[in-house]
Design an enzyme around this catalytic site. Structure first.
Site, mmCIF file in Angstrom:
data_model
loop_
_atom_site.group_PDB
_atom_site.id
_atom_site.type_symbol
_atom_site.label_atom_id
_atom_site.label_comp_id
_atom_site.label_asym_id
_atom_site.label_seq_id
_atom_site.Cartn_x
_atom_site.Cartn_y
_atom_site.Cartn_z
ATOM 1 C CB SER A 156 -0.877 0.008 1.251
ATOM 2 O OG SER A 156 -1.510 1.271 1.386
ATOM 3 C CE1 TYR A 197 -3.793 -2.180 5.108
ATOM 4 C CE2 TYR A 197 -3.140 0.074 4.633
ATOM 5 C CZ TYR A 197 -3.591 -1.152 4.203
ATOM 6 O OH TYR A 197 -3.835 -1.372 2.869
#
Ligand code: NAP
Length: 248
Positions: free
Chosen positions: A143, A157
Site C-alpha cells: 500500500s 496497517y
C-alpha cells in the site's frame, strides 16, 4: 494464455475479485480464498464460470496457518501452481498508536504479514526449481501507506505494508535463481469495501482531492497491474514494487 493455477487470497471481493476475473480471462484456473463472506466468494466463482473460466473458492483466514495449508491443498487438486497473489489484507478503525491494543496489532500483523509470508512459503515449496517445481510468480499487495505511515489513522496497517515491501525485496532475491519472480503493488486510494471495514465508507472519496490525478482508483486498475506482473511481459521484473496510485 496459461492453464496454470493462480491462488488469490481474499479473492471474494474488491481487488482480489477483480484480479480473479482478469486472471480467468487470461486462462488461469483460479483458486480464491475468502475469510467469511461465502456468498461473495460464490459470486466470484459464478462470474468466472459464466465466462467459461475455471474457479474454486476455499474458506481461508490467512491469520490461521491450518487454513492456509487447506487452501494450498485444494489448489494442488486443481492443477499446477503458477502464481500466488497475496491480496488478503485488513485495516482497523482510525486510532493513534497510544490507543492501540496488543490484540489489534497482533491481528494486523498475523493477517497482513505472517499470512502473506506463510502463503509465499507454500508457493515457493511448489514453484521453486530447487524443489522440482516449474517456477512462477508471487505478487504481494502492499500500500502507499507503507511510504506515508498513516499517522493518526492506522500506523499499524502502514507498518504491516512496510514489512510486505521488505519481504518482497528479500524473497525476490532469495528465489531469483529458482524460476520465481516476486513483486509487489502499492495501491493508492481504491474504491473497495475496505474503507467501510475501517469504519469510514467514504474515506477514498473524501481524500480523492489529495491524489495528483484527482480521482480514486478502481479495483480493475490494480488487477491489470497484477496481471502484467504475472505475465511474461514482466519476465525481467523481480524484487520490484510498483506504485499504482494516481501519483499519490
Ligand atoms: P476488501 O474490499 O476489504 O476485500 C478484502 C478481501 O480479503 C475479501 O475477499 C475478504 O474476504 C478477504 N479477507 C479479509 N480478511 C481476511 C483474512 N483474515 N484472511 C483471508 N482473507 C481475508 O479489500 P481490498 O480493498 O480489495 O484490498 C485488497 C488488498 O489491497 C489488501 O491487502 C489491502 O491492504 C490492499 N490495499 C487496498 C487499498 C484500497 O484503497 N482499497 C489501498 C492499498 C492497499 P471476505 O469477503 O470473506 O470478507
Amino acid at each position: 494464455m496459461t492453464d496454470k493455477v493462480v491462488i488469490i487470497t481474499g479473492g471474494s471481493r474488491g481487488i482480489g475479485r477483480a484480479t480473479a476475473v482478469a486472471a480467468a480471462e487470461r486462462g488461469y484456473r483460479v483458486c480464491i480464498g475468502y475469510a467469511s463472506n461465502e456468498a461473495a466468494a460464490r459470486g466470484t466463482v459464478a462470474a468466472i464460470e459464466a465466462s467459461n473460466g475455471k474457479a474454486v473458492a476455499v474458506k481461508c483466514d490467512v491469520g490461521e496457518e491450518s487454513d492456509i495449508l487447506k487452501l494450498f491443498k485444494a489448489a494442488d487438486k486443481f492443477g499446477t501452481l503458477g502464481a500466488l497473489v497475496n491480496n488478503a489484507g485488513i485495516v482497523a478503525t482510525t486510532s493513534r498508536v497510544d490507543e492501540m491494543s496488543a490484540e489489534r496489532i497482533q491481528r494486523m500483523m498475523a493477517v497482513n504479514v505472517t499470512g502473506s509470508m506463510l502463503c509465499a512459503r507454500e508457493a515457493v515449496k511448489r514453484m521453486s526449481t530447487r524443489h522440482g517445481g516449474m517456477g512462477g510468480v508471487i505478487v504481494n499487495l502492499s500500500s502507499v501507506a507503507a511510504k506515508l505511515g498513516s499517522p493518526n489513522t492506522y500506523v499499524d496497517y502502514a507498518a504491516s505494508k512496510g514489512a510486505i515491501d521488505s519481504f518482497t525485496i528479500g524473497l525476490g532475491y532469495e528465489v531469483a535463481g529458482e524460476g520465481i519472480r516476486v513483486a509487489a503493488i502499492r495501491p493508492g486510494l481504491i474504491d473497495t469495501d475496505i474503507h467501510a471495514s475501517g469504519g469510514e465508507p467514504d474515506r477514498a472519496h473524501r481524500l480523492a482531492h489529495m491524489v495528483p490525478m484527482k480521482r480514486i482508483g478502481h479495483a480493475e486498475e490494480i488487477a491489470n497491474a497484477i496481471l502484467w506482473l504475472m505475465s511474461e511481459e514482466a519476465s525481467y521484473v523481480t524484487s520490484a514494487i510498483l506504485d499504482v496510485s494516481g501519483g499519490r
